[in-house]
Design a protein around this motif. Structure first.
Motif, PDB file in Angstrom:
ATOM      1  N   ASP A  51       0.820  -1.094   0.060  1.00  0.00           N
ATOM      2  CA  ASP A  51       0.104  -0.072   0.049  1.00  0.00           C
ATOM      3  C   ASP A  51       0.746   1.264  -0.149  1.00  0.00           C
ATOM      4  N   ALA A  52       1.812   1.286   1.045  1.00  0.00           N
ATOM      5  CA  ALA A  52       2.857   2.478   0.857  1.00  0.00           C
ATOM      6  C   ALA A  52       3.668   2.566  -0.431  1.00  0.00           C
ATOM      7  N   LEU A  53       4.112   1.693  -1.151  1.00  0.00           N
ATOM      8  CA  LEU A  53       4.835   1.611  -2.440  1.00  0.00           C
ATOM      9  C   LEU A  53       3.687   2.346  -3.580  1.00  0.00           C
ATOM     10  N   LYS A  54       2.445   1.632  -3.220  1.00  0.00           N
ATOM     11  CA  LYS A  54       1.513   2.226  -4.413  1.00  0.00           C
ATOM     12  C   LYS A  54       1.231   3.698  -4.153  1.00  0.00           C
ATOM     13  N   ARG A  55       1.139   4.091  -2.884  1.00  0.00           N
ATOM     14  CA  ARG A  55       0.739   5.607  -2.632  1.00  0.00           C
ATOM     15  C   ARG A  55       1.738   6.468  -2.943  1.00  0.00           C
ATOM     16  N   ALA A  56       3.163   5.791  -2.366  1.00  0.00           N
ATOM     17  CA  ALA A  56       4.219   6.769  -2.868  1.00  0.00           C
ATOM     18  C   ALA A  56       4.315   7.094  -4.488  1.00  0.00           C
ATOM     19  N   GLU A  57       4.302   5.833  -5.255  1.00  0.00           N
ATOM     20  CA  GLU A  57       4.458   6.094  -6.921  1.00  0.00           C
ATOM     21  C   GLU A  57       3.363   6.882  -7.213  1.00  0.00           C
ATOM     22  N   GLU A  58       2.052   6.976  -6.845  1.00  0.00           N
ATOM     23  CA  GLU A  58       0.982   7.858  -7.213  1.00  0.00           C
ATOM     24  C   GLU A  58       1.630   9.552  -6.786  1.00  0.00           C
ATOM     25  N   ASP A  59       1.847   9.475  -5.621  1.00  0.00           N
ATOM     26  CA  ASP A  59       2.476  10.920  -4.915  1.00  0.00           C
ATOM     27  C   ASP A  59       3.587  11.540  -5.867  1.00  0.00           C
ATOM     28  N   LEU A  60       4.523  10.700  -6.133  1.00  0.00           N
ATOM     29  CA  LEU A  60       5.952  11.054  -6.965  1.00  0.00           C
ATOM     30  C   LEU A  60       5.382  11.191  -8.276  1.00  0.00           C
ATOM     31  N   THR A  61       4.650  10.598  -9.098  1.00  0.00           N
ATOM     32  CA  THR A  61       4.207  10.991 -10.300  1.00  0.00           C
ATOM     33  C   THR A  61       3.329  12.211 -10.296  1.00  0.00           C
ATOM     34  N   GLN A  62       2.429  12.360  -9.548  1.00  0.00           N
ATOM     35  CA  GLN A  62       1.756  13.606  -9.305  1.00  0.00           C
ATOM     36  C   GLN A  62       2.430  14.860  -9.182  1.00  0.00           C
ATOM     37  N   ARG A  63       3.412  14.745  -8.211  1.00  0.00           N
ATOM     38  CA  ARG A  63       4.552  15.811  -8.127  1.00  0.00           C
ATOM     39  C   ARG A  63       5.516  16.026  -9.181  1.00  0.00           C
ATOM     40  N   LEU A 118      11.332   7.711  -8.183  1.00  0.00           N
ATOM     41  CA  LEU A 118      10.261   7.329  -8.586  1.00  0.00           C
ATOM     42  C   LEU A 118      10.926   5.926  -9.493  1.00  0.00           C
ATOM     43  N   ARG A 119      12.066   6.222 -10.040  1.00  0.00           N
ATOM     44  CA  ARG A 119      12.552   5.099 -10.950  1.00  0.00           C
ATOM     45  C   ARG A 119      13.143   4.084  -9.840  1.00  0.00           C
ATOM     46  N   LEU A 120      13.537   4.223  -8.759  1.00  0.00           N
ATOM     47  CA  LEU A 120      14.218   3.344  -7.789  1.00  0.00           C
ATOM     48  C   LEU A 120      13.059   2.517  -7.305  1.00  0.00           C
ATOM     49  N   LEU A 121      11.950   3.188  -7.185  1.00  0.00           N
ATOM     50  CA  LEU A 121      10.803   2.635  -6.506  1.00  0.00           C
ATOM     51  C   LEU A 121      10.189   1.685  -7.822  1.00  0.00           C
ATOM     52  N   GLN A 122       9.871   2.172  -8.893  1.00  0.00           N
ATOM     53  CA  GLN A 122       9.584   1.247  -9.958  1.00  0.00           C
ATOM     54  C   GLN A 122      10.106   0.005 -10.193  1.00  0.00           C
ATOM     55  N   LYS A 123      11.500   0.174  -9.863  1.00  0.00           N
ATOM     56  CA  LYS A 123      12.504  -1.023 -10.232  1.00  0.00           C
ATOM     57  C   LYS A 123      12.488  -2.010  -8.868  1.00  0.00           C
ATOM     58  N   GLY A 124      11.729  -1.535  -7.752  1.00  0.00           N
ATOM     59  CA  GLY A 124      11.883  -2.317  -6.653  1.00  0.00           C
ATOM     60  C   GLY A 124      13.103  -2.449  -5.757  1.00  0.00           C
ATOM     61  N   GLU A 125      14.099  -1.129  -6.131  1.00  0.00           N
ATOM     62  CA  GLU A 125      15.399  -1.381  -5.463  1.00  0.00           C
ATOM     63  C   GLU A 125      15.433  -0.719  -3.963  1.00  0.00           C
ATOM     64  N   VAL A 126      15.064  -1.668  -3.101  1.00  0.00           N
ATOM     65  CA  VAL A 126      14.626  -1.216  -1.665  1.00  0.00           C
ATOM     66  C   VAL A 126      16.056  -0.844  -1.134  1.00  0.00           C
ATOM     67  N   ASP A 127      17.048  -1.238  -1.176  1.00  0.00           N
ATOM     68  CA  ASP A 127      18.366  -0.769  -0.620  1.00  0.00           C
ATOM     69  C   ASP A 127      18.665   0.233  -1.082  1.00  0.00           C
ATOM     70  N   LYS A 128      18.491   1.002  -2.549  1.00  0.00           N
ATOM     71  CA  LYS A 128      19.011   2.014  -2.883  1.00  0.00           C
ATOM     72  C   LYS A 128      18.243   3.266  -2.407  1.00  0.00           C
ATOM     73  N   ILE A 129      16.866   2.646  -2.192  1.00  0.00           N
ATOM     74  CA  ILE A 129      15.781   3.779  -1.527  1.00  0.00           C
ATOM     75  C   ILE A 129      16.059   3.931  -0.327  1.00  0.00           C
ATOM     76  N   LYS A 130      16.588   3.226   0.637  1.00  0.00           N
ATOM     77  CA  LYS A 130      17.049   3.098   1.965  1.00  0.00           C
ATOM     78  C   LYS A 130      18.059   4.178   1.939  1.00  0.00           C
ATOM     79  N   GLU A 131      19.156   3.888   0.961  1.00  0.00           N
ATOM     80  CA  GLU A 131      20.451   4.672   0.991  1.00  0.00           C
ATOM     81  C   GLU A 131      19.928   6.186   0.649  1.00  0.00           C
ATOM     82  N   PHE A 132      18.831   6.332  -0.371  1.00  0.00           N
ATOM     83  CA  PHE A 132      18.566   7.727  -0.917  1.00  0.00           C
ATOM     84  C   PHE A 132      18.107   8.348   0.551  1.00  0.00           C
ATOM     85  N   ALA A 133      17.137   7.686   1.472  1.00  0.00           N
ATOM     86  CA  ALA A 133      16.794   8.347   2.529  1.00  0.00           C
ATOM     87  C   ALA A 133      17.641   8.738   3.471  1.00  0.00           C
ATOM     88  N   ARG A 134      18.758   8.301   3.519  1.00  0.00           N
ATOM     89  CA  ARG A 134      19.916   8.539   4.527  1.00  0.00           C
ATOM     90  C   ARG A 134      20.534   9.847   4.019  1.00  0.00           C
TER      91      ARG A 134
END
Length: 315
Positions: free
Chosen positions: A265-277, A299-315
């Protein structure tokens, strides 16, 4: 024996869940020191006790009956949307009370009464936060009217103008802490819950870790309070912030994903928010070049499912 009546099944609107209502209830009833520390940064004195004086009431809740109250609230909900609407009210209530206190010089609970009357009426009429933002001038006049009836002020027109400004600046702070429904997710609400609660030592660390920079809005409100009260503001305390070019809104989405455990659910909502933004930013590609780059990257990291890179992005 008569058959026991079955409780009518509650239908939750899209985006509203029991977990979200539970978190909202915690924000509404058990916000405390964290909120006062945040708003102290928005006052000329930058003193937590000065914020508490007009805004607090005695509470006698233990951890045990607190859990019972939350469970009871969630179980007895009849209108989930109306129950979720209350999320933004305590923030508006507290910030507007500060404006009234500094405007009138009444730094005690009397300053909150006009605000309370108007916001209680708004909630009874099922006005959500977006409706309040549209009708803020009318609400400001109503607050000024009640303040004059109460004997807090004599110039109703002047107070109405002050409260209009207070609404405009208060909404900027609220927008940073809690998005409007239906964009308010459980993950985002939990960040606010943690930042505002009683036992938070440093709410600014909580917010910065989630990529939320609220300092500009607090500084604007501090200057406003100094102006309407004639008090000289103390030199701004510079908060230590991470040196990053990533826009706070994009960083907040990445942090919220991490806090949610990357749930579907969080992944879906995040993709919608990023696309709208991204669509909004592309209206001015030159002026928004940096934000477009970071938004597209996440958005591309999310779409490719690269969780580790998203965590690194968040830091």
């Amino acid at each position: 024996m008569e058959r026991r009546k079955r409780r009518k099944k509650i239908e939750y609107p899209p985006g509203i869940t029991r977990d979200l209502l539970r978190t909202i209830h915690h924000i509404v009833f058990y916000h405390g020191t964290g909120l006062y520390k945040i708003l102290a940064r928005a006052t000329p004195e930058q003193d937590v006790e000065h914020v508490k004086n007009p805004c607090t009431r005695r509470r006698h809740w233990t951890e045990g009956n607190k859990r019972c109250r939350i469970q009871k609230y969630v179980d007895e909900v009849r209108d989930p949307l109306h129950s979720a609407m209350v999320a933004h009210y305590p923030l508006l209530h507290t910030i507007l009370t500060l404006a009234m206190a500094y405007h009138t010089g009444t730094h005690n609970p009397e300053a909150t009464k006009p605000i309370e009357k108007v916001l209680n009426a708004s909630y009874t009429l099922k006005e959500d936060y977006s409706t309040i933002k549209k009708n803020y001038k009318q609400l400001a006049r109503a607050i000024a009217h009640h303040a004059r009836e109460q004997g807090l002020i004599t110039d109703e027109e002047k107070t109405a103008k002050v409260m209009e400004q207070a609404f405009e600046k208060a909404c900027k702070i609220v927008d940073k802490l809690l998005p409007e429904l239906p964009k308010l997710t459980v993950e985002r609400a939990k960040i606010a819950e943690k930042a505002l609660e009683y036992y938070t030592d440093d709410p600014f660390v909580v917010l910065r870790n989630a990529g939320i920079d609220i300092e500009p809005e607090l500084e604007e409100f501090r200057e406003f309070l100094a102006e309407i009260s004639g008090k000289r503001a103390k030199p701004k305390e510079t908060a230590k912030t991470p040196r990053t070019l990533i826009p706070s809104e994009v960083l907040a989405i990445a942090k919220a994903l991490e806090y949610s455990g990357f749930s579907p659910d969080a992944l879906k909502r995040a993709e919608e928010d990023l696309t709208q933004r991204l669509d909004e930013l592309l209206g001015d590609p030159e002026g928004n070049a940096l934000e477009i780059a970071y938004t597209a990257k996440l958005l591309r990291l999310l779409q490719k499912g690269e969780v580790d890179k998203i965590k690194e992005f968040a830091r």
